[in-house]
Design an enzyme around this catalytic site. Structure first.
Site, short mmCIF file in Angstrom:
data_model
loop_
_atom_site.label_atom_id
_atom_site.label_comp_id
_atom_site.label_asym_id
_atom_site.label_seq_id
_atom_site.Cartn_x
_atom_site.Cartn_y
_atom_site.Cartn_z
N VAL A 68 93.84 -0.80 -34.21
CA VAL A 68 93.34 -1.97 -33.81
C VAL A 68 93.46 -2.27 -32.47
O VAL A 68 92.72 -2.83 -31.70
CB VAL A 68 93.96 -3.12 -34.59
CG1 VAL A 68 93.67 -4.53 -34.27
CG2 VAL A 68 94.05 -3.14 -36.26
N CYS A 69 94.31 -1.87 -31.61
CA CYS A 69 94.70 -2.03 -30.34
C CYS A 69 93.41 -1.33 -29.46
O CYS A 69 93.17 -2.42 -28.42
CB CYS A 69 95.82 -1.11 -29.74
SG CYS A 69 97.69 -1.52 -30.78
#
Length: 274
Positions: free
Chosen positions: A126-127
């Protein structure tokens, strides 16, 4: 010849009912303990699946519903120094800016709004979507006198390696916002986002105004990324209230009605609304 008399009967022994039940349950308890030990040994010896390796690499179980997920009660969060309407905790450190290592500190942004956000780890899932989303829209933030800085517990060397990795391979490519290194975890602890048991942070986002005052805090659990649109809206709302002294109702966007914070002023707003 007469048969020998039978031996005298042994004296009867009577067990207390409670003790008798305990003796009957003892073999069952031993069996259950042995089975549990075998399962634990097999779990340790069994190699991780590909999915488990991904979770381990990301710093823990990050999807809802997993039985092995660390419970909230077991998380160890440090007492935050970050307080709404108070000066934001000071920080300084090495960041990667335009492919170079540079020293960066909070006071560099005095006179501007700052969106300061933490993400768990480099080279995860997700980062990169969050960092790329904020970086690709940095001009929208700068048009309202706002900068964006991202921070994680990785080193500046890991940050640079991630930036130098193409986006199609999960890297960041060229980005327009600084990546701050918090290798000793002090910044993350000061802002109350560091998970001691996991070795990384929650997804914390902090809006700091042009006077260094903390105006907004958002903390996300690991599986869900943050919204650039909502962050922009919040910055615009705080800037509007700073300038005009009026307050912004739910869902306010630039150009929408605001409320004058007094009894007569609020009636004007609700009269228009209804």
């Amino acid at each position: 010849m007469e048969a020998p008399p039978p031996p005298p009967p042994l004296p009867a022994t009577t067990l207390a009912p409670g003790r008798s039940r305990k003796l009957l349950l003892l073999p069952l308890l031993l069996f259950l303990l042995r089975a549990e030990a075998v399962r634990g040994f097999e779990a340790e010896e069994r190699p991780r699946t590909r999915e488990e390796e991904c979770h381990f690499y990301a710093g823990g179980q990050v999807y809802p519903g997993e039985v092995s997920r660390v419970s909230v009660a077991e998380h160890s969060l440090h007492l935050s120094k970050a307080k709404i309407s108070k000066p934001a905790p000071y920080w300084e450190g090495t960041a990667v800016i335009n492919g170079e290592f540079k020293e960066l500190k909070l006071t560099d942004y005095r006179g501007k709004y700052l969106v300061f956000f933490f993400y768990p780890l480099d080279f995860t899932f997700v980062c990169p979507t969050e960092i790329i989303a904020f970086g690709d829209r940095i001009d929208e933030f700068r048009s309202i006198n706002t900068e964006v800085v991202a921070c994680s517990v990785d080193s500046q060397f890991t940050h640079l390696a991630w930036i130098n990795t193409p986006r199609r391979q999960g890297g960041l490519g060229s980005i327009n916002i600084p990546l701050l290194a918090d290798l000793n975890h002090q910044i993350s602890k000061d802002y109350g986002v560091y998970l001691e048991d996991s070795g990384h942070t929650l997804r914390g986002l902090f809006i700091i105004d042009d006077k260094g005052i903390l105006r907004q805090i958002t903390l996300n659990d690991l599986p869900v990324g943050r919204s650039v649109d909502e962050t922009l809206r919040l910055v615009q709302a705080f800037q509007y209230t700073d300038k005009h002294g009026e307050v912004c109702p739910a869902g306010w966007k630039p150009g929408s009605e605001t409320i004058i914070p007094d009894p007569a002023g609020k009636l004007k707003y609700f009269d228009k609304l209804n």
